[in-house]
Scaffold this active site. Structure first.
Site, PDB file in Angstrom:
ATOM      1  N   TYR A   1      -2.527  -5.125  13.773  1.00 59.36           N
ATOM      2  CA  TYR A   1      -1.352  -5.224  14.809  1.00 59.36           C
ATOM      3  C   TYR A   1      -1.340  -4.184  15.730  1.00 59.36           C
ATOM      4  O   TYR A   1      -1.786  -3.027  15.274  1.00 59.36           O
ATOM      5  CB  TYR A   1      -0.073  -5.342  13.743  1.00 59.36           C
ATOM      6  CG  TYR A   1       0.285  -4.136  12.746  1.00 59.36           C
ATOM      7  CD1 TYR A   1      -0.442  -3.931  11.669  1.00 59.36           C
ATOM      8  CD2 TYR A   1       1.387  -3.385  13.336  1.00 59.36           C
ATOM      9  CE1 TYR A   1       0.125  -3.013  10.801  1.00 59.36           C
ATOM     10  CE2 TYR A   1       1.705  -2.379  12.440  1.00 59.36           C
ATOM     11  CZ  TYR A   1       0.919  -2.053  11.185  1.00 59.36           C
ATOM     12  OH  TYR A   1       1.364  -1.023  10.477  1.00 59.36           O
TER      13      TYR A   1
ATOM     14  N   ASN B   1      10.362  -8.426   0.190  1.00 62.76           N
ATOM     15  CA  ASN B   1      10.253  -8.130   1.698  1.00 62.76           C
ATOM     16  C   ASN B   1      10.112  -9.450   2.453  1.00 62.76           C
ATOM     17  O   ASN B   1       8.839 -10.198   2.314  1.00 62.76           O
ATOM     18  CB  ASN B   1       8.925  -7.318   1.744  1.00 62.76           C
ATOM     19  CG  ASN B   1       9.343  -5.736   1.647  1.00 62.76           C
ATOM     20  OD1 ASN B   1      10.429  -5.670   1.856  1.00 62.76           O
ATOM     21  ND2 ASN B   1       8.339  -5.359   1.533  1.00 62.76           N
TER      22      ASN B   1
ATOM     23  N   TRP C   1      -2.787  -9.971  14.606  1.00 63.56           N
ATOM     24  CA  TRP C   1      -4.207 -10.406  14.634  1.00 63.56           C
ATOM     25  C   TRP C   1      -4.442 -10.507  13.119  1.00 63.56           C
ATOM     26  O   TRP C   1      -5.064  -9.677  12.529  1.00 63.56           O
ATOM     27  CB  TRP C   1      -5.303 -10.169  15.305  1.00 63.56           C
ATOM     28  CG  TRP C   1      -5.320 -10.078  16.735  1.00 63.56           C
ATOM     29  CD1 TRP C   1      -5.891 -10.904  17.658  1.00 63.56           C
ATOM     30  CD2 TRP C   1      -4.317  -9.150  17.747  1.00 63.56           C
ATOM     31  NE1 TRP C   1      -5.677 -10.698  18.895  1.00 63.56           N
ATOM     32  CE2 TRP C   1      -4.616  -9.741  19.043  1.00 63.56           C
ATOM     33  CE3 TRP C   1      -3.375  -8.277  17.535  1.00 63.56           C
ATOM     34  CZ2 TRP C   1      -4.095  -9.023  19.904  1.00 63.56           C
ATOM     35  CZ3 TRP C   1      -2.884  -7.631  18.508  1.00 63.56           C
ATOM     36  CH2 TRP C   1      -3.286  -7.985  20.065  1.00 63.56           C
ATOM     37  N   ARG C   2      -4.027 -11.658  12.322  1.00 63.16           N
ATOM     38  CA  ARG C   2      -4.183 -11.532  10.820  1.00 63.16           C
ATOM     39  C   ARG C   2      -4.797 -12.680  10.212  1.00 63.16           C
ATOM     40  O   ARG C   2      -4.942 -12.842   9.079  1.00 63.16           O
ATOM     41  CB  ARG C   2      -3.005 -10.814  10.361  1.00 63.16           C
ATOM     42  CG  ARG C   2      -1.722 -11.862  10.250  1.00 63.16           C
ATOM     43  CD  ARG C   2      -0.497 -11.156   9.887  1.00 63.16           C
ATOM     44  NE  ARG C   2      -0.511 -10.439   8.628  1.00 63.16           N
ATOM     45  CZ  ARG C   2       0.625  -9.978   7.898  1.00 63.16           C
ATOM     46  NH1 ARG C   2       1.815 -10.139   8.465  1.00 63.16           N
ATOM     47  NH2 ARG C   2       0.284  -9.216   6.802  1.00 63.16           N
TER      48      ARG C   2
ATOM     49  N   ASP D   1       9.823   0.362   0.480  1.00 66.70           N
ATOM     50  CA  ASP D   1       8.499   0.550  -0.279  1.00 66.70           C
ATOM     51  C   ASP D   1       8.665   1.965  -1.208  1.00 66.70           C
ATOM     52  O   ASP D   1       8.182   1.858  -2.168  1.00 66.70           O
ATOM     53  CB  ASP D   1       7.355   0.943   0.533  1.00 66.70           C
ATOM     54  CG  ASP D   1       7.365  -0.397   1.837  1.00 66.70           C
ATOM     55  OD1 ASP D   1       8.007  -1.365   1.411  1.00 66.70           O
ATOM     56  OD2 ASP D   1       6.640  -0.152   2.737  1.00 66.70           O
TER      57      ASP D   1
ATOM     58  N   LEU E   1       0.838  -1.060   0.190  1.00 66.20           N
ATOM     59  CA  LEU E   1       0.021   0.042  -0.025  1.00 66.20           C
ATOM     60  C   LEU E   1       0.840   1.109  -0.100  1.00 66.20           C
ATOM     61  O   LEU E   1       0.521   2.179  -0.642  1.00 66.20           O
ATOM     62  CB  LEU E   1      -0.997  -0.040   1.489  1.00 66.20           C
ATOM     63  CG  LEU E   1      -1.652   1.332   1.271  1.00 66.20           C
ATOM     64  CD1 LEU E   1      -2.813   1.354   0.225  1.00 66.20           C
ATOM     65  CD2 LEU E   1      -2.516   1.402   2.671  1.00 66.20           C
TER      66      LEU E   1
HETATM   67  P1  ADP Z   1      13.946  -1.699   3.564  1.00 62.19           P
HETATM   68  O1  ADP Z   1      14.495  -2.397   4.710  1.00 62.19           O
HETATM   69  O2  ADP Z   1      12.710  -0.917   3.926  1.00 62.19           O
HETATM   70  O3  ADP Z   1      13.899  -2.484   2.453  1.00 62.19           O
HETATM   71  P2  ADP Z   1      16.255  -0.298   2.944  1.00 62.19           P
HETATM   72  O4  ADP Z   1      17.249  -0.485   4.076  1.00 62.19           O
HETATM   73  O5  ADP Z   1      16.817  -1.464   1.881  1.00 62.19           O
HETATM   74  O6  ADP Z   1      14.961  -0.333   3.155  1.00 62.19           O
HETATM   75  O7  ADP Z   1      16.476   1.140   2.292  1.00 62.19           O
HETATM   76  C1  ADP Z   1      15.890   1.334   1.245  1.00 62.19           C
HETATM   77  C2  ADP Z   1      16.407   2.794   0.792  1.00 62.19           C
HETATM   78  O8  ADP Z   1      16.092   3.756   1.743  1.00 62.19           O
HETATM   79  C3  ADP Z   1      17.717   2.674   0.283  1.00 62.19           C
HETATM   80  O9  ADP Z   1      18.081   2.283  -0.903  1.00 62.19           O
HETATM   81  C4  ADP Z   1      17.954   4.100   0.756  1.00 62.19           C
HETATM   82  O10 ADP Z   1      17.639   4.889  -0.808  1.00 62.19           O
HETATM   83  C5  ADP Z   1      17.160   4.578   1.834  1.00 62.19           C
HETATM   84  N1  ADP Z   1      18.152   4.736   2.853  1.00 62.19           N
HETATM   85  C6  ADP Z   1      17.979   3.645   3.904  1.00 62.19           C
HETATM   86  N2  ADP Z   1      18.559   3.999   4.968  1.00 62.19           N
HETATM   87  C7  ADP Z   1      19.375   5.031   4.739  1.00 62.19           C
HETATM   88  C8  ADP Z   1      20.370   5.775   5.343  1.00 62.19           C
HETATM   89  N3  ADP Z   1      21.137   5.588   6.274  1.00 62.19           N
HETATM   90  N4  ADP Z   1      20.878   6.923   4.623  1.00 62.19           N
HETATM   91  C9  ADP Z   1      20.466   7.450   3.378  1.00 62.19           C
HETATM   92  N5  ADP Z   1      19.584   6.427   2.739  1.00 62.19           N
HETATM   93  C10 ADP Z   1      18.812   5.521   3.380  1.00 62.19           C
END
Ligand code: ADP
Length: 312
Positions: free
Chosen positions: A85, A165, A100-101, A257, A32
């Site tokens: 949740y 995910n 609860w899903r 996302d 979403l």
């Molecule tokens: P998720 O765990 O939600 O999949 P990620 O950790 O893979 O998210 O991060 C997704 C995106 O968020 C990264 O590719 C980057 O663009 C941004 N991001 C996440 N953490 C940082 C950070 N510490 N500094 C800058 N950008 C970040």
């Protein structure tokens, strides 16, 4: 006609417990969030899920519509409810999630009454996006129906995007998740993978599970680190695009996302993969600078989505 995107998954009611025990109501769901950010970026997107006929389902529908997310493919199952949740924060600020899903309406999207209509409608979209969390909702038969639907999308010239995910608690055991993710990656035209998810799921060689699809499909491999880089593999290209440092990381909810939303919006507008990854970083960077999954509209960055003179 505008490119039509379908995001498939589940939105749940979210209750955040406050120190006095009272609960603050919201709602949330990974796909979403992606749909909402796609809509904000001007992409014609529908959220595809099932809800009940209760007041909270009504509220969700109204909220999605207000964000510009299409709701024509939301099935309503009489007598059912959305999943729920509670987020609990302990005295050290550590958050835990309690669900609860199991009876949530969204789980019957590909098996309950009306599933055939949903599948037929999905086949007409230009791009269908689902995540590992979406897969965990449906069970073996529902996942089979989703896979068949994705083949119908591709047979009509549409594309399928999959975001890894991985949430272990959504799966009865790891082996089921491993094989469902393998099948989904093998069927996708665009894969968003996080090296962390792949390692949890497959161990230290996890990245190989996605890299074996290099050449066949487009891969966005998100690394860890701060700030993290993504490696984008498309055709013979293999480029690494670092994120810019974010001054204050407030809450990383919906980072991945929103990254996926901006990446897809840029690709649909004809931007090349590396430029799309830069757009993903820009939006995700703004999202993690705010509390919650959905940032104020005024905080949306101005992304360079249009191509110069309309050319890719
Ligand atoms: P998720 O765990 O939600 O999949 P990620 O950790 O893979 O998210 O991060 C997704 C995106 O968020 C990264 O590719 C980057 O663009 C941004 N991001 C996440 N953490 C940082 C950070 N510490 N500094 C800058 N950008 C970040």
């Amino acid at each position: 006609m505008a490119t039509r995107v379908a995001c498939i998954g589940e939105c749940m009611m979210e209750l955040s417990e406050r120190p006095d025990g009272s609960l603050l109501r919201g709602y949330g769901g990974d796909t979403l969030n992606t749909a909402l950010y796609l809509a904000r970026l001007g992409v014609a997107v529908d959220y595809v899920t099932a809800l009940g006929d209760d007041p909270w389902s009504e509220e969700m529908l109204a909220a999605w519509a207000a964000e510009g997310v299409g709701t024509a493919q939301v099935r309503r199952l009489p007598g059912r409810m959305p999943g729920l949740y509670i987020i609990r924060t302990d005295d050290k600020g550590e958050r835990s999630f309690h669900y609860w899903r199991d009876s949530a309406a969204a789980r019957d999207l590909f098996s309950g009454p009306g599933a055939a209509e949903t599948r037929a409608a999905l086949a007409d979209y230009d791009l269908v996006y689902a995540s590992g969390i979406s897969l965990s909702l449906y069970g073996e038969a529902g996942r089979g129906a989703l896979a068949e639907t994705c083949r119908a999308v591709q047979a009509r010239g549409g594309r399928v995007a999959f975001d890894t995910n991985y949430r272990p608690r959504g799966w009865p055991d790891k082996a089921k998740a491993q094989s469902a993710f393998r099948d989904a990656m093998a069927a996708a035209d665009l894969i968003f993978a996080s090296s962390e998810d792949l390692e949890w799921l497959y161990g230290p060689e996890g990245e190989e599970e996605v890299l074996r699809h290099h050449g066949r499909c487009e891969i966005v491999l998100k690394g860890s680190g701060s700030p993290p880089s993504v490696r984008v593999l498309a055709g013979s290209d293999d480029v690494t695009v670092p994120a810019s440092p974010v001054a204050a990381v407030v809450d990383t909810t919906a980072a991945g996302d929103s990254f996926a939303a901006a990446y897809m919006a840029a690709r649909l507008a004809g931007r090349p993969p590396a430029a799309a990854a830069a757009c993903g970083h820009r939006l995700a960077g703004a999202v993690i600078g705010h509390r919650g999954a959905v940032i104020p509209r005024s905080a949306m960055p101005d992304l360079p989505l249009a191509t110069e003179q309309g050319r890719p």
